[in-house]
Design an enzyme around this catalytic site. Structure first.
Site, PDB file in Angstrom:
ATOM      1  N   ASP A  77      51.946  15.790  32.135  1.00 35.01           N
ATOM      2  CA  ASP A  77      52.445  17.039  32.232  1.00 35.01           C
ATOM      3  C   ASP A  77      52.476  17.805  30.689  1.00 35.01           C
ATOM      4  O   ASP A  77      52.423  17.022  29.739  1.00 35.01           O
ATOM      5  CB  ASP A  77      54.049  16.954  32.937  1.00 35.01           C
ATOM      6  CG  ASP A  77      54.752  16.308  32.035  1.00 35.01           C
ATOM      7  OD1 ASP A  77      54.446  15.296  31.541  1.00 35.01           O
ATOM      8  OD2 ASP A  77      55.822  16.781  31.883  1.00 35.01           O
ATOM      9  N   GLU A 146      57.610  14.023  31.582  1.00 37.17           N
ATOM     10  CA  GLU A 146      58.145  13.732  30.328  1.00 37.17           C
ATOM     11  C   GLU A 146      58.553  14.929  29.843  1.00 37.17           C
ATOM     12  O   GLU A 146      59.797  14.966  28.968  1.00 37.17           O
ATOM     13  CB  GLU A 146      57.059  13.136  29.501  1.00 37.17           C
ATOM     14  CG  GLU A 146      57.605  12.366  28.191  1.00 37.17           C
ATOM     15  CD  GLU A 146      57.932  13.270  26.986  1.00 37.17           C
ATOM     16  OE1 GLU A 146      58.602  12.844  26.071  1.00 37.17           O
ATOM     17  OE2 GLU A 146      57.334  14.478  26.927  1.00 37.17           O
TER      18      GLU A 146
HETATM   19 ZN   LIG Z   1      54.798  14.396  24.673  1.00 42.16          ZN
END
Ligand SMILES: [Zn+2]
Length: 393
Positions: A77, A146
């Site tokens: 992501d 994340e």
């Molecule tokens: Zn990162």
């Protein structure tokens, strides 16, 4: 576009072209899964959900049935591109100009994933398709959560692994760890991060009659001055001194002739290994209590935490990585614990973890880019690291 398995640049381009802004998968995990399955990895796709948070897809891929299991952890992501007009090159076009690859995620951290996958496939190719003959395993733990709330990502994959009785023996997190040149820093720990909310309660009233009101603003000001001036420690061999940063002061009031009923401050503490989450909360609470008693303030204090402090003591894992960096780049990497938190905060409870990746100068910015030469060099470092890790295992 067809991905060449031995070219980190082409793979990084293919990944950047997947528009995987958190929590969108954007095709990035599917692309990796197809590639890894083709090379013999057993792949597991996991979608986790939690009320109030978006569903997130994750991938765990492993080749080999025995330990040690060397894991590469990362995320596909990316943060949003922001003002797309401000970009010199379209953020998801993955174009190359003047020896650099441009695009959101080029450095944080599709570039590193492309380098590691390329390095792992090269290593496997040179070893008959298996880690060190038949011993050992290589795995990849790739999350799509994340840059977001980090709730349905790495932490849950680790829990899933634990329930299956599957163990990671060492982990390399591919976050961009370098400051100026590739090879200048390896992260071996992170400071802890703790958020606090301090609310001072008073009594609302007319500003012309302060004696029948109780103004919480001066009291809050005194308390946050004490917090901001708190000397928590002097730093340690591996860590900078801990500190408190007051980040928000807010009063629910718009009228200058009304004394408000309460005032609130938010703060963030970055703390080193002199403390634990529990001890740092106690210290902060004691500071607030002492200040409040002096001025007769009624207050409430609540904490919400992100990551606890951790340090991977230099040992075989750190040495193998440092050695690979030195062999390939000639640099002796500084062992650092600076910067924000990463998913290593979850992994540290399962196995030793280090972080090493590209130069972080353009991450989260407009025109995020990486030098093509760095992608090639990082691939060589990772390949060397994998080889050394299994040779010494
Ligand atoms: Zn990162």
């Amino acid at each position: 576009m067809r991905t060449t398995t031995t070219d980190p640049v082409a793979l990084a381009q293919s990944l950047i072209r997947c528009e995987s802004v958190t929590p969108q998968e954007g095709g990035a995990l599917t692309l990796l899964q197809t590639l890894l399955e083709g090379a013999g990895f057993a792949c597991h796709r996991m979608t986790f959900s939690e009320p109030g948070t978006p569903d997130v897809e994750n991938l765990y891929a492993r080749i080999g049935a025995h330990g040690p299991n060397l894991c590469f952890a990362g995320h596909t992501d990316v943060v949003p591109p922001g003002d797309e007009v401000a970009w010199t090159m379209a953020p998801f076009a993955a174009e190359i100009r003047d020896g650099a690859l441009y695009g959101r995620g080029a450095v944080d951290m599709k570039g590193e994933i492309a380098c590691f996958v390329t390095a792992a496939l090269k290593y496997l190719g040179a070893n008959g398709g298996k880690p060190q003959g038949s011993k050992g395993s290589i795995s990849l733990l790739i999350t799509g959560d994340e840059e977001g709330p980090s709730i349905n990502g790495t932490a849950k994959v680790l829990e899933w692994l634990k329930q299956r009785g599957e163990k990671l023996d060492a982990c390399l997190v591919g976050e961009p760890s370098c400051r100026k040149v590739l090879g200048d820093e390896i992260k071996i720990g992170r400071r802890g991060s703790l958020n606090g909310e301090l609310v001072v309660k008073g009594r609302q009233g007319h500003s012309a009659y302060p004696h029948i009101a109780d103004n919480p603003i001066p009291k809050l000001a005194r308390m946050i001055e004490r917090l901001a001036g708190l000397k928590l420690d002097r730093g340690t061999e591996r860590f900078e001194p801990s500190h408190v940063a007051v980040t928000v002061v807010s009063v629910p009031n718009t009228a200058s002739n009304v004394i408000p009923g309460q005032a609130r401050a938010l703060f963030n503490v970055r703390y080193n290994d002199t403390h634990t989450r529990g001890s740092i909360e106690k210290t902060i609470a004691a500071c607030c209590k002492a200040a409040a008693e002096e001025i007769g303030a009624k207050f409430s204090l609540t904490f919400s935490g992100t990551g606890d402090v951790f340090l991977t003591e230099p040992g075989r894992l750190v040495e193998a990585l440092g050695e690979a960096v030195r062999e390939v780049t000639g640099h002796t990497a500084k062992l650092s614990t600076s910067g924000g938190t990463s998913d290593a905060r979850f992994i540290k409870d399962h196995c030793p973890v280090v972080e090493f990746g590209l130069v972080n100068a353009t991450i989260h910015q407009v025109d995020e880019h990486v030098a093509i030469a760095d992608l090639q060099t990082l691939t060589r470092i990772y390949e060397r690291f994998i080889t050394d890790f299994f040779a010494k295992a």
